[in-house]
Design a protein around this motif. Structure first.
Motif, PDB file in Angstrom:
ATOM      1  N   ARG A  24      23.801  35.369 -23.944  1.00  0.00           N
ATOM      2  CA  ARG A  24      23.215  36.683 -24.227  1.00  0.00           C
ATOM      3  C   ARG A  24      24.285  37.761 -24.186  1.00  0.00           C
ATOM      4  NH1 ARG A  24      17.292  37.089 -21.436  1.00  0.00           N
ATOM      5  NH2 ARG A  24      16.531  35.143 -22.296  1.00  0.00           N
ATOM      6  N   THR A  25      23.960  38.884 -24.833  1.00  0.00           N
ATOM      7  CA  THR A  25      24.828  40.053 -24.821  1.00  0.00           C
ATOM      8  C   THR A  25      24.023  41.248 -24.339  1.00  0.00           C
ATOM      9  OG1 THR A  25      26.066  39.168 -26.694  1.00  0.00           O
ATOM     10  CG2 THR A  25      26.315  41.507 -26.257  1.00  0.00           C
ATOM     11  N   TYR A  26      24.612  42.024 -23.436  1.00  0.00           N
ATOM     12  CA  TYR A  26      23.959  43.211 -22.893  1.00  0.00           C
ATOM     13  C   TYR A  26      24.875  44.414 -23.066  1.00  0.00           C
ATOM     14  CZ  TYR A  26      20.769  40.124 -20.304  1.00  0.00           C
ATOM     15  OH  TYR A  26      19.834  39.184 -19.946  1.00  0.00           O
ATOM     16  N   PRO A  27      24.310  45.600 -23.356  1.00  0.00           N
ATOM     17  CA  PRO A  27      25.136  46.810 -23.339  1.00  0.00           C
ATOM     18  C   PRO A  27      25.478  47.161 -21.886  1.00  0.00           C
ATOM     19  CG  PRO A  27      22.853  47.369 -23.816  1.00  0.00           C
ATOM     20  CD  PRO A  27      22.939  45.864 -23.770  1.00  0.00           C
ATOM     21  N   ARG A  36      21.236  40.106 -13.023  1.00  0.00           N
ATOM     22  CA  ARG A  36      19.987  39.479 -12.608  1.00  0.00           C
ATOM     23  C   ARG A  36      19.747  38.210 -13.419  1.00  0.00           C
ATOM     24  NH1 ARG A  36      15.439  37.866 -13.949  1.00  0.00           N
ATOM     25  NH2 ARG A  36      15.682  38.597 -16.059  1.00  0.00           N
ATOM     26  N   TYR A  37      19.991  38.278 -14.718  1.00  0.00           N
ATOM     27  CA  TYR A  37      19.808  37.114 -15.580  1.00  0.00           C
ATOM     28  C   TYR A  37      20.699  35.953 -15.108  1.00  0.00           C
ATOM     29  CZ  TYR A  37      19.757  34.114 -19.661  1.00  0.00           C
ATOM     30  OH  TYR A  37      19.639  33.020 -20.493  1.00  0.00           O
ATOM     31  N   LEU A  38      21.948  36.259 -14.783  1.00  0.00           N
ATOM     32  CA  LEU A  38      22.856  35.216 -14.295  1.00  0.00           C
ATOM     33  C   LEU A  38      22.346  34.583 -13.009  1.00  0.00           C
ATOM     34  CD1 LEU A  38      26.326  36.864 -14.881  1.00  0.00           C
ATOM     35  CD2 LEU A  38      25.497  34.762 -15.931  1.00  0.00           C
ATOM     36  N   ALA A  39      21.816  35.411 -12.117  1.00  0.00           N
ATOM     37  CA  ALA A  39      21.384  34.924 -10.805  1.00  0.00           C
ATOM     38  C   ALA A  39      20.058  34.186 -10.857  1.00  0.00           C
ATOM     39  CB  ALA A  39      21.288  36.095  -9.837  1.00  0.00           C
ATOM     40  N   VAL A  40      19.132  34.671 -11.677  1.00  0.00           N
ATOM     41  CA  VAL A  40      17.763  34.145 -11.658  1.00  0.00           C
ATOM     42  C   VAL A  40      17.502  33.151 -12.786  1.00  0.00           C
ATOM     43  CG1 VAL A  40      15.323  34.799 -11.792  1.00  0.00           C
ATOM     44  CG2 VAL A  40      16.923  36.233 -10.532  1.00  0.00           C
ATOM     45  N   GLU A  41      17.965  33.439 -13.965  1.00  0.00           N
ATOM     46  CA  GLU A  41      17.631  32.631 -15.144  1.00  0.00           C
ATOM     47  C   GLU A  41      18.600  31.475 -15.387  1.00  0.00           C
ATOM     48  OE1 GLU A  41      14.818  33.099 -16.743  1.00  0.00           O
ATOM     49  OE2 GLU A  41      14.335  34.927 -15.639  1.00  0.00           O
ATOM     50  N   HIS A  42      19.719  31.448 -14.677  1.00  0.00           N
ATOM     51  CA  HIS A  42      20.700  30.371 -14.813  1.00  0.00           C
ATOM     52  C   HIS A  42      21.187  30.231 -16.259  1.00  0.00           C
ATOM     53  CE1 HIS A  42      19.680  29.402 -10.745  1.00  0.00           C
ATOM     54  NE2 HIS A  42      18.422  29.311 -11.070  1.00  0.00           N
ATOM     55  N   ALA A  43      21.997  31.158 -16.664  1.00  0.00           N
ATOM     56  CA  ALA A  43      22.558  31.202 -18.017  1.00  0.00           C
ATOM     57  C   ALA A  43      23.184  29.855 -18.375  1.00  0.00           C
ATOM     58  CB  ALA A  43      23.573  32.315 -18.138  1.00  0.00           C
ATOM     59  N   ARG A  44      23.021  29.457 -19.603  1.00  0.00           N
ATOM     60  CA  ARG A  44      23.570  28.187 -20.087  1.00  0.00           C
ATOM     61  C   ARG A  44      24.941  28.352 -20.734  1.00  0.00           C
ATOM     62  NH1 ARG A  44      18.189  28.096 -20.491  1.00  0.00           N
ATOM     63  NH2 ARG A  44      17.101  26.288 -19.737  1.00  0.00           N
ATOM     64  N   ALA A  45      25.340  29.586 -20.969  1.00  0.00           N
ATOM     65  CA  ALA A  45      26.647  29.889 -21.542  1.00  0.00           C
ATOM     66  C   ALA A  45      27.080  31.243 -20.985  1.00  0.00           C
ATOM     67  CB  ALA A  45      26.562  29.917 -23.070  1.00  0.00           C
ATOM     68  N   LYS A  46      28.068  31.850 -21.579  1.00  0.00           N
ATOM     69  CA  LYS A  46      28.577  33.128 -21.075  1.00  0.00           C
ATOM     70  C   LYS A  46      27.598  34.251 -21.356  1.00  0.00           C
ATOM     71  CE  LYS A  46      32.421  31.395 -19.745  1.00  0.00           C
ATOM     72  NZ  LYS A  46      32.658  31.158 -18.346  1.00  0.00           N
ATOM     73  N   VAL A  47      27.560  35.218 -20.455  1.00  0.00           N
ATOM     74  CA  VAL A  47      26.803  36.437 -20.642  1.00  0.00           C
ATOM     75  C   VAL A  47      27.834  37.534 -20.854  1.00  0.00           C
ATOM     76  CG1 VAL A  47      25.253  38.115 -19.549  1.00  0.00           C
ATOM     77  CG2 VAL A  47      24.850  35.665 -19.264  1.00  0.00           C
ATOM     78  N   VAL A  48      27.695  38.279 -21.949  1.00  0.00           N
ATOM     79  CA  VAL A  48      28.676  39.274 -22.349  1.00  0.00           C
ATOM     80  C   VAL A  48      28.100  40.670 -22.146  1.00  0.00           C
ATOM     81  CG1 VAL A  48      30.022  40.171 -24.297  1.00  0.00           C
ATOM     82  CG2 VAL A  48      29.645  37.706 -24.050  1.00  0.00           C
ATOM     83  N   ILE A  49      28.907  41.547 -21.541  1.00  0.00           N
ATOM     84  CA  ILE A  49      28.545  42.958 -21.409  1.00  0.00           C
ATOM     85  C   ILE A  49      29.437  43.731 -22.364  1.00  0.00           C
ATOM     86  CG2 ILE A  49      28.449  44.951 -19.871  1.00  0.00           C
ATOM     87  CD1 ILE A  49      27.892  42.963 -17.588  1.00  0.00           C
ATOM     88  N   THR A  50      28.826  44.414 -23.312  1.00  0.00           N
ATOM     89  CA  THR A  50      29.598  45.156 -24.313  1.00  0.00           C
ATOM     90  C   THR A  50      29.808  46.601 -23.851  1.00  0.00           C
ATOM     91  OG1 THR A  50      27.597  45.708 -25.537  1.00  0.00           O
ATOM     92  CG2 THR A  50      28.785  43.751 -26.236  1.00  0.00           C
ATOM     93  N   VAL A  51      30.970  47.131 -24.176  1.00  0.00           N
ATOM     94  CA  VAL A  51      31.317  48.500 -23.794  1.00  0.00           C
ATOM     95  C   VAL A  51      31.380  49.353 -25.025  1.00  0.00           C
ATOM     96  CG1 VAL A  51      33.049  49.934 -22.665  1.00  0.00           C
ATOM     97  CG2 VAL A  51      32.643  47.617 -21.869  1.00  0.00           C
TER      98      VAL A  51
END
Length: 51
Positions: A24-27, A36-51
């Motif tokens: 997933r990608t988040y602003p 929260r997604y990383l901690a609770v949903e157990h991401a299957r790949a990288k989670v990206v925060i865009t700036v």
């Protein structure tokens, strides 16, 4: 990783032969939700925060 390995990896990524797995990608303003997604949903790949 040495410079030669990084150059080889760069070539693979630039050629499209290797692509990163992004779940997933988040602003930036939604960074708490991304964590929260990383901690609770157990991401299957990288989670990206865009700036």
């Amino acid at each position: 990783m040495d410079g030669g390995s990084l150059a080889a990896l760069r070539e693979l990524v630039e050629s499209g032969r290797v692509t990163p797995a992004v779940d997933r990608t988040y602003p930036l303003r939604e960074a708490p939700e991304a964590i929260r997604y990383l901690a609770v949903e157990h991401a299957r790949a990288k989670v990206v925060i865009t700036v």
